[in-house]
Design a protein around this motif. Structure first.
Motif, PDB file in Angstrom:
ATOM      1  N   ARG A 193     -23.544  86.557  67.353  1.00  0.00           N
ATOM      2  CA  ARG A 193     -24.188  85.318  66.925  1.00  0.00           C
ATOM      3  C   ARG A 193     -23.155  84.243  66.623  1.00  0.00           C
ATOM      4  O   ARG A 193     -23.345  83.068  66.966  1.00  0.00           O
ATOM      5  CB  ARG A 193     -25.062  85.590  65.692  1.00  0.00           C
ATOM      6  N   ALA A 194     -22.038  84.623  66.004  1.00  0.00           N
ATOM      7  CA  ALA A 194     -20.980  83.652  65.720  1.00  0.00           C
ATOM      8  C   ALA A 194     -20.445  83.051  67.017  1.00  0.00           C
ATOM      9  O   ALA A 194     -20.244  81.829  67.118  1.00  0.00           O
ATOM     10  CB  ALA A 194     -19.852  84.313  64.934  1.00  0.00           C
ATOM     11  N   PHE A 195     -20.247  83.886  68.012  1.00  0.00           N
ATOM     12  CA  PHE A 195     -19.723  83.382  69.283  1.00  0.00           C
ATOM     13  C   PHE A 195     -20.764  82.561  70.025  1.00  0.00           C
ATOM     14  O   PHE A 195     -20.414  81.608  70.735  1.00  0.00           O
ATOM     15  CB  PHE A 195     -19.196  84.542  70.128  1.00  0.00           C
ATOM     16  N   GLN A 196     -22.016  82.892  69.852  1.00  0.00           N
ATOM     17  CA  GLN A 196     -23.060  82.069  70.455  1.00  0.00           C
ATOM     18  C   GLN A 196     -23.044  80.662  69.849  1.00  0.00           C
ATOM     19  O   GLN A 196     -23.158  79.661  70.566  1.00  0.00           O
ATOM     20  CB  GLN A 196     -24.428  82.712  70.246  1.00  0.00           C
ATOM     21  N   ILE A 197     -22.897  80.591  68.525  1.00  0.00           N
ATOM     22  CA  ILE A 197     -22.806  79.291  67.852  1.00  0.00           C
ATOM     23  C   ILE A 197     -21.626  78.498  68.405  1.00  0.00           C
ATOM     24  O   ILE A 197     -21.740  77.294  68.693  1.00  0.00           O
ATOM     25  CB  ILE A 197     -22.656  79.500  66.329  1.00  0.00           C
ATOM     26  N   ALA A 198     -20.486  79.162  68.555  1.00  0.00           N
ATOM     27  CA  ALA A 198     -19.288  78.488  69.049  1.00  0.00           C
ATOM     28  C   ALA A 198     -19.477  78.003  70.481  1.00  0.00           C
ATOM     29  O   ALA A 198     -19.145  76.853  70.808  1.00  0.00           O
ATOM     30  CB  ALA A 198     -18.094  79.431  68.956  1.00  0.00           C
ATOM     31  N   ARG A 199     -20.007  78.860  71.341  1.00  0.00           N
ATOM     32  CA  ARG A 199     -20.183  78.473  72.743  1.00  0.00           C
ATOM     33  C   ARG A 199     -21.175  77.328  72.877  1.00  0.00           C
ATOM     34  O   ARG A 199     -20.960  76.395  73.659  1.00  0.00           O
ATOM     35  CB  ARG A 199     -20.653  79.672  73.576  1.00  0.00           C
ATOM     36  N   GLU A 200     -22.276  77.408  72.133  1.00  0.00           N
ATOM     37  CA  GLU A 200     -23.273  76.341  72.200  1.00  0.00           C
ATOM     38  C   GLU A 200     -22.713  75.017  71.687  1.00  0.00           C
ATOM     39  O   GLU A 200     -23.196  73.953  72.059  1.00  0.00           O
ATOM     40  CB  GLU A 200     -24.515  76.740  71.400  1.00  0.00           C
ATOM     41  N   GLY A 201     -21.687  75.101  70.852  1.00  0.00           N
ATOM     42  CA  GLY A 201     -21.016  73.908  70.359  1.00  0.00           C
ATOM     43  C   GLY A 201     -19.902  73.427  71.267  1.00  0.00           C
ATOM     44  O   GLY A 201     -19.153  72.513  70.909  1.00  0.00           O
ATOM     45  N   GLY A 202     -19.769  74.052  72.437  1.00  0.00           N
ATOM     46  CA  GLY A 202     -18.779  73.617  73.409  1.00  0.00           C
ATOM     47  C   GLY A 202     -17.407  74.226  73.266  1.00  0.00           C
ATOM     48  O   GLY A 202     -16.458  73.787  73.935  1.00  0.00           O
ATOM     49  N   LEU A 203     -17.270  75.249  72.429  1.00  0.00           N
ATOM     50  CA  LEU A 203     -15.962  75.866  72.217  1.00  0.00           C
ATOM     51  C   LEU A 203     -15.740  77.052  73.144  1.00  0.00           C
ATOM     52  O   LEU A 203     -16.683  77.754  73.523  1.00  0.00           O
ATOM     53  CB  LEU A 203     -15.830  76.335  70.764  1.00  0.00           C
ATOM     54  N   LEU A 204     -14.503  77.265  73.492  1.00  0.00           N
ATOM     55  CA  LEU A 204     -14.099  78.424  74.276  1.00  0.00           C
ATOM     56  C   LEU A 204     -14.200  79.684  73.424  1.00  0.00           C
ATOM     57  O   LEU A 204     -13.789  79.696  72.261  1.00  0.00           O
ATOM     58  CB  LEU A 204     -12.660  78.254  74.745  1.00  0.00           C
ATOM     59  N   ALA A 205     -14.731  80.762  73.994  1.00  0.00           N
ATOM     60  CA  ALA A 205     -14.756  82.065  73.329  1.00  0.00           C
ATOM     61  C   ALA A 205     -13.495  82.827  73.725  1.00  0.00           C
ATOM     62  O   ALA A 205     -13.294  83.130  74.901  1.00  0.00           O
ATOM     63  CB  ALA A 205     -15.999  82.847  73.728  1.00  0.00           C
ATOM     64  N   ALA A 206     -12.656  83.135  72.727  1.00  0.00           N
ATOM     65  CA  ALA A 206     -11.367  83.778  73.013  1.00  0.00           C
ATOM     66  C   ALA A 206     -11.068  84.884  72.007  1.00  0.00           C
ATOM     67  O   ALA A 206     -10.121  84.789  71.217  1.00  0.00           O
ATOM     68  CB  ALA A 206     -10.254  82.738  73.016  1.00  0.00           C
TER      69      ALA A 206
END
Length: 356
Positions: A193-206
């Protein structure tokens, strides 16, 4: 600075002059040892011999006890950073070191919760870090951005809080969201869920994966967290199908050879599967990880590829290109750095030395 050097009777291009991007550097771990010693003296922090002896500590983090020792040393070093001025110094010096090693773009990774108690809270801590990055970038000319990283050892709800904070500051220089610490603790899917929030906000998942755990750790980063880059990822070399998946998706692995050896993931530099990943078409971005503890910075990782894996200058140039393509640098910065890689190759070492 000379652009080539002699080796075995033949001249070689200077790897510090090769333009490159640095995509795997941790915040405290980027500190100069001399700076840590000065700050420890200033604040009365007792440093163990492993940090004060002048040589990188001997670590073996492939078991729980070894990883605990590594984290303890890291925490002690972090305790030397207590003021905005300390943060500014660390970031400026990290930028200076990167410029010296030929980096034209740096994405530094930080968990601001680690600094919040001494910097007035989570939001002030991140703002101080981002201000320091902005200042260092202007002073040194190095393009710099930040990856906010959650800690696997903490509750996934903490990661969600950090992801929301990271998205909030995307227009201030946060470009990605990571997941660090011992990958043997905490399932990747717990943080989905944290990574989903980040991706939806335009951030790279790393997220980190495939260092202390095997190929399944990398697979979980891809399947559960939809990683665009993977921190380390070297253990993917043990699974040909996973290598194909990484290559087909163009997922960059942030490989840190000196770190892998220092932490006991591989016994010696030649055991790091750089060639396996490269030949499989997996994009690679060489990184220094934590120079404070491992003793070598960015250019040394390219030297390792040359010395221990037989990478030719054209292959080293391709590694640099892959690091640039895997970055979140703006298009004009990428184009400039990629052009610099071609210039580096065009300057034949056979013609002797030239001054920078």
């Amino acid at each position: 600075m000379e652009s080539v050097r002699a080796r075995g009777g033949a001249a070689e291009r200077n790897l510090r002059l090769l333009p490159k991007a640095h995509l795997h550097l941790h915040f405290t771990g980027s500190m100069r040892p001399s700076t840590m010693l000065e700050l420890a003296d200033k604040y009365g922090v007792h440093l163990p011999e492993a940090l004060s002896g002048g040589e990188p500590p001997r670590l073996r983090a492939t078991d729980e006890r070894g990883w605990f020792r590594f984290q303890r040393l890291y925490d002690i070093a972090r305790s030397c950073l207590r003021s905005p001025e300390d943060i500014q110094r660390l970031v400026r010096e990290a930028a200076e070191e990167d410029v010296r090693d030929g980096s034209g773009w740096l994405e530094i990774q930080v968990d601001p919760t680690s600094y919040a108690p001494r910097l007035g809270g989570l939001i002030p801590a991140l703002e101080i870090i981002l201000d320091a990055v902005d200042s260092a970038s202007r002073e040194t000319g190095l393009g710099m951005r930040v990856l906010v990283a959650a800690n696997r050892m903490k509750h996934p709800l903490d990661a969600r809080t950090l992801a929301r904070l990271a998205v909030r500051y995307a227009d201030r220089g946060v470009v990605g969201f990571g997941l660090s610490n011992d990958e043997r603790r905490g399932l990747a899917r717990d943080f989905d869920r944290a990574f989903q929030i980040a991706r939806e906000g335009g951030l790279l998942a790393a997220p980190h994966g495939g260092e202390l755990s095997g190929p399944s750790s990398v697979r979980d980063c891809l399947d559960d967290l939809h990683a665009g880059r993977v921190g380390h990822g070297v253990r993917a070399a043990e699974d040909p199908r996973l290598l194909r998946k990484l290559a087909e998706r163009g997922v960059t692995c942030e490989v840190c050879p000196a770190s892998n050896v220092a932490l006991g993931v591989y016994e010696k530099p030649s055991d790091v599967p750089l060639r396996t990943l490269f030949d499989a078409g997996v994009p690679i971005a060489l990184g220094a990880d934590d120079p404070l503890l491992f003793g070598s910075r960015l250019a040394a990782q390219y030297e390792l590829a040359r010395e221990h894996h037989g990478f030719t200058d054209p292959e080293l140039a391709e590694l640099a290109r892959q690091s640039i393509r895997g970055s979140r640098a703006p298009a004009d910065v990428r184009a400039r750095l990629l052009g610099g890689v071609e210039e580096w190759l065009e300057n034949s070492p056979a013609g002797g030395t030239s001054q920078r």
